[in-house]
Write a protein that holds these residues in place. Structure first.
Motif, PDB file in Angstrom:
ATOM      1  N   ALA A  60       0.845  -1.427   0.050  1.00  0.00           N
ATOM      2  CA  ALA A  60       0.072  -0.264   0.506  1.00  0.00           C
ATOM      3  C   ALA A  60       0.228   1.232   0.092  1.00  0.00           C
ATOM      4  O   ALA A  60       0.219   2.940  -1.110  1.00  0.00           O
ATOM      5  CB  ALA A  60      -1.256  -0.242   1.133  1.00  0.00           C
ATOM      6  N   ILE A  63       2.497   1.589  -2.923  1.00  0.00           N
ATOM      7  CA  ILE A  63       1.284   2.045  -4.036  1.00  0.00           C
ATOM      8  C   ILE A  63       0.806   3.481  -4.498  1.00  0.00           C
ATOM      9  O   ILE A  63       0.952   4.193  -5.581  1.00  0.00           O
ATOM     10  CB  ILE A  63      -0.015   1.019  -4.436  1.00  0.00           C
ATOM     11  N   LYS A  64       1.393   3.469  -2.587  1.00  0.00           N
ATOM     12  CA  LYS A  64       0.691   4.845  -2.703  1.00  0.00           C
ATOM     13  C   LYS A  64       1.776   6.257  -3.296  1.00  0.00           C
ATOM     14  O   LYS A  64       1.429   7.063  -3.860  1.00  0.00           O
ATOM     15  CB  LYS A  64       0.492   5.478  -1.460  1.00  0.00           C
ATOM     16  N   TYR A  66       3.701   5.498  -5.890  1.00  0.00           N
ATOM     17  CA  TYR A  66       3.607   5.592  -7.233  1.00  0.00           C
ATOM     18  C   TYR A  66       2.169   6.305  -7.703  1.00  0.00           C
ATOM     19  O   TYR A  66       3.179   6.924  -8.452  1.00  0.00           O
ATOM     20  CB  TYR A  66       3.166   4.018  -7.563  1.00  0.00           C
ATOM     21  N   ALA A  81      -4.958   3.320  -3.591  1.00  0.00           N
ATOM     22  CA  ALA A  81      -4.296   2.154  -2.890  1.00  0.00           C
ATOM     23  C   ALA A  81      -4.323   2.274  -1.495  1.00  0.00           C
ATOM     24  O   ALA A  81      -4.457   0.551  -1.717  1.00  0.00           O
ATOM     25  CB  ALA A  81      -2.791   3.424  -2.219  1.00  0.00           C
ATOM     26  N   THR A 104       4.530  -8.605  -9.941  1.00  0.00           N
ATOM     27  CA  THR A 104       4.092  -8.273 -11.208  1.00  0.00           C
ATOM     28  C   THR A 104       2.586  -8.615 -11.032  1.00  0.00           C
ATOM     29  O   THR A 104       1.355  -6.964 -12.103  1.00  0.00           O
ATOM     30  CB  THR A 104       4.162  -9.231 -11.810  1.00  0.00           C
ATOM     31  N   ILE A 106      -0.069  -7.156  -9.193  1.00  0.00           N
ATOM     32  CA  ILE A 106       0.028  -6.055  -7.921  1.00  0.00           C
ATOM     33  C   ILE A 106       0.108  -5.172  -9.229  1.00  0.00           C
ATOM     34  O   ILE A 106      -1.000  -3.614  -8.635  1.00  0.00           O
ATOM     35  CB  ILE A 106       0.233  -5.978  -6.636  1.00  0.00           C
ATOM     36  N   PHE A 107       1.730  -5.208  -9.707  1.00  0.00           N
ATOM     37  CA  PHE A 107       1.542  -3.968 -10.622  1.00  0.00           C
ATOM     38  C   PHE A 107       0.337  -2.655 -11.221  1.00  0.00           C
ATOM     39  O   PHE A 107      -0.116  -2.112 -11.304  1.00  0.00           O
ATOM     40  CB  PHE A 107       2.476  -3.816 -11.146  1.00  0.00           C
ATOM     41  N   THR A 108       0.206  -4.655 -12.292  1.00  0.00           N
ATOM     42  CA  THR A 108      -0.681  -4.137 -13.176  1.00  0.00           C
ATOM     43  C   THR A 108      -1.856  -3.922 -12.743  1.00  0.00           C
ATOM     44  O   THR A 108      -2.678  -2.939 -13.256  1.00  0.00           O
ATOM     45  CB  THR A 108      -1.243  -5.907 -13.598  1.00  0.00           C
ATOM     46  N   ALA A 110      -2.616  -1.651 -10.145  1.00  0.00           N
ATOM     47  CA  ALA A 110      -2.034  -0.494  -9.800  1.00  0.00           C
ATOM     48  C   ALA A 110      -1.778   0.175 -10.346  1.00  0.00           C
ATOM     49  O   ALA A 110      -2.316   1.309 -11.302  1.00  0.00           O
ATOM     50  CB  ALA A 110      -1.093  -0.333  -8.702  1.00  0.00           C
ATOM     51  N   ARG A 111      -1.938   0.132 -11.920  1.00  0.00           N
ATOM     52  CA  ARG A 111      -1.251   0.796 -12.980  1.00  0.00           C
ATOM     53  C   ARG A 111      -3.280   1.011 -14.045  1.00  0.00           C
ATOM     54  O   ARG A 111      -3.180   2.095 -13.805  1.00  0.00           O
ATOM     55  CB  ARG A 111      -0.829  -0.014 -14.144  1.00  0.00           C
ATOM     56  N   ARG A 114      -4.714   3.778 -11.694  1.00  0.00           N
ATOM     57  CA  ARG A 114      -4.073   5.175 -12.295  1.00  0.00           C
ATOM     58  C   ARG A 114      -4.402   5.290 -13.299  1.00  0.00           C
ATOM     59  O   ARG A 114      -4.964   6.659 -13.323  1.00  0.00           O
ATOM     60  CB  ARG A 114      -2.884   4.964 -12.497  1.00  0.00           C
ATOM     61  N   ILE A 115      -4.994   5.093 -14.096  1.00  0.00           N
ATOM     62  CA  ILE A 115      -4.800   5.125 -15.663  1.00  0.00           C
ATOM     63  C   ILE A 115      -6.641   5.415 -15.347  1.00  0.00           C
ATOM     64  O   ILE A 115      -7.289   6.908 -16.138  1.00  0.00           O
ATOM     65  CB  ILE A 115      -5.194   4.142 -16.448  1.00  0.00           C
TER      66      ILE A 115
END
Lengths: 215, 226
Positions: A60, A63-64, A66, A81, A104, A106-108, A110-111, A114-115
């Motif tokens: 978290a 992600i925050k 990021y 987040a 990997t 979790i990144f997707t 979060a990405r 964001r989008i």
């Protein structure tokens, strides 16, 4: 990177760790560093809230960070987040450790969050159940790509990148910038931006190749 | 300008352009129109999916180990923990599967479904028709392009980047033959005149980031400008 090497059995079958724990109490007494992959496995299979809390504690705040680099305010980033981690909880049963490292996957999430929130768009993406999807033609080649092992190697390899290369990767992944955006902002010629990033990727891949050979 | 670069250099440039956009798509920095092309391409290309996975793995490694954490609010964890049971209950029934997308008898990647309704082709040139695709983009324009068998695209160059994803049939130009799933990305250095396959013609998804301009004597007629 200890966690990658201790308890390797666990990432193949997180449940097996539990059985071992019962049979050999000394293991459970040891201060176990459980991989994120295993934690996600517990969340998926058992709705384990402690496992989820541990993932939250690690991911978290990152992600925050990021999301703030991507333009969110502190408050917005905190909220997003939290929503990202809720989505992680929600979709955990879709997570497959054979297909992707926890970071990997979790990144997707979060990405995409964001989008969705900062760019206000739904990201057009391929869907695994699409009848028109062309199936993987090299199932064995896929096995290593993007999995925990590769993620671990990359985490270490990133530390060895020259600052001028690492900086460009961070701008690409964290600051929501295309190569052209980066060139405009840094006043570095676009060609140089592209070749520096290419060098960075080659260097990272080179580390992969070396490790793979060593195995 | 295209004659300044050799065939090999041209292919190399296209490959670099392709890898750049894959990375940008994985990082989530492309606009909606460009993302649409990449998503559709990835549906049709296992190679692209493998590359995307590699870039996403890099993103994850950076996120997990190279992004300095910023503390969450004090009650953030509690707040989220309190919602866990409710969340599970809510989404249990939300099983949505990908909706197949059929257009003009062609099976298309499902991500195009929301962008295509009824066929409504506009002729822009003898043997060539387009169907505009609405996106939220200001700089990029997306369209389906249908080319009749054997028709040669008028000589044109373009400012900015042009992405062409083959969806049906085939075309060929100086650099090779392209068919379903192939993605061609060219920039302003590249002047090309693709010819649609003599038997099948082709349908492709095209995204440009700047108005295409025609070179040569056909400059007077510029159907791509809208």
């Amino acid at each position: 990177m200890k966690q990658q090497f201790l308890y390797e059995n666990m990432l193949v079958n997180p449940l097996r760790f539990r059985v071992n724990e019962m049979m050999e109490p000394s293991i459970s007494q040891a201060s176990a560093e459980i991989t994120h992959e295993a934690l996600l496995g517990y969340v998926a299979k058992e709705q384990d809230k402690d496992a989820f809390a541990r993932l939250f504690t690690h991911f978290a705040p990152r992600i925050k960070s990021y999301l703030m680099k991507g333009g969110a305010s502190q408050d917005q980033a905190d909220e997003l987040a939290q929503e990202t981690m809720l989505a992680v909880w929600d979709k955990a049963d879709k997570y497959n450790p054979d297909k992707a490292a926890a970071s990997t996957w979790i990144f997707t999430i979060a990405r995409n969050k964001r989008i969705d929130a900062l760019r206000r768009m739904k990201r057009p993406d391929y869907e695994p159940e699409d009848p028109a999807l062309v199936a993987d033609d090299m199932p064995h080649a896929d096995e290593r790509i993007g999995t925990e092992q590769e993620a671990g190697i990359l985490e270490t390899a990133l530390e060895t990148l020259p600052k001028e290369q690492a900086e460009l990767l961070y701008k690409s992944f964290f600051e929501d910038k295309t190569h052209s955006d980066i060139a405009a902002e840094t006043k570095i010629p676009l060609g140089t931006v592209k070749s520096r990033i290419r060098l960075a990727l080659e260097r990272l891949r080179g580390q992969n190749a070396v490790k793979a050979l060593g195995k | 300008m295209s004659t300044d670069l050799t065939q090999h250099e041209m292919k190399d440039k296209m490959q670099t352009q392709y890898e750049t956009m894959l990375m940008e798509y994985a990082a989530g920095v492309l606009d909606e129109a460009q993302s649409l092309v990449m998503g559709a391409h990835a549906s049709l290309s296992p190679y692209a999916r493998r590359m995307l996975k590699k870039y996403e793995c890099l993103g994850g490694a950076m996120l997990s180990a190279h992004c300095e954490p910023i503390s969450m609010k004090k009650d953030a964890l509690d707040c989220v923990m309190a919602q866990l049971d409710q969340k599970r209950a809510e989404t249990k029934d939300e099983q949505t599967s990908a909706q197949p997308c059929h257009f003009e008898g062609v099976s298309l990647p499902s991500c195009l479904k929301d962008y295509l309704d009824q066929p409504s082709w506009q002729n822009i040139y003898p043997g060539m028709a387009i169907q505009n695709i609405e996106t939220s983009c200001l700089k990029s324009k997306a369209r389906l392009l249908k080319v009749d068998p054997g028709v040669k695209t008028p000589e044109h160059s373009h400012r900015g980047v042009e992405m062409t994803l083959m969806l049906d049939g085939a075309f060929h130009d100086e650099s090779g033959t392209y068919s379903r799933g192939d993605l061609i990305i060219v920039d302003e250095d590249y002047t090309h005149q693709p010819i649609a396959d003599e038997r099948t013609g082709c349908i492709c998804l095209v995204v440009t980031t700047a108005p295409i301009k025609l070179t040569g004597w056909k400059r007077l007629f510029n159907p791509f400008l809208k």
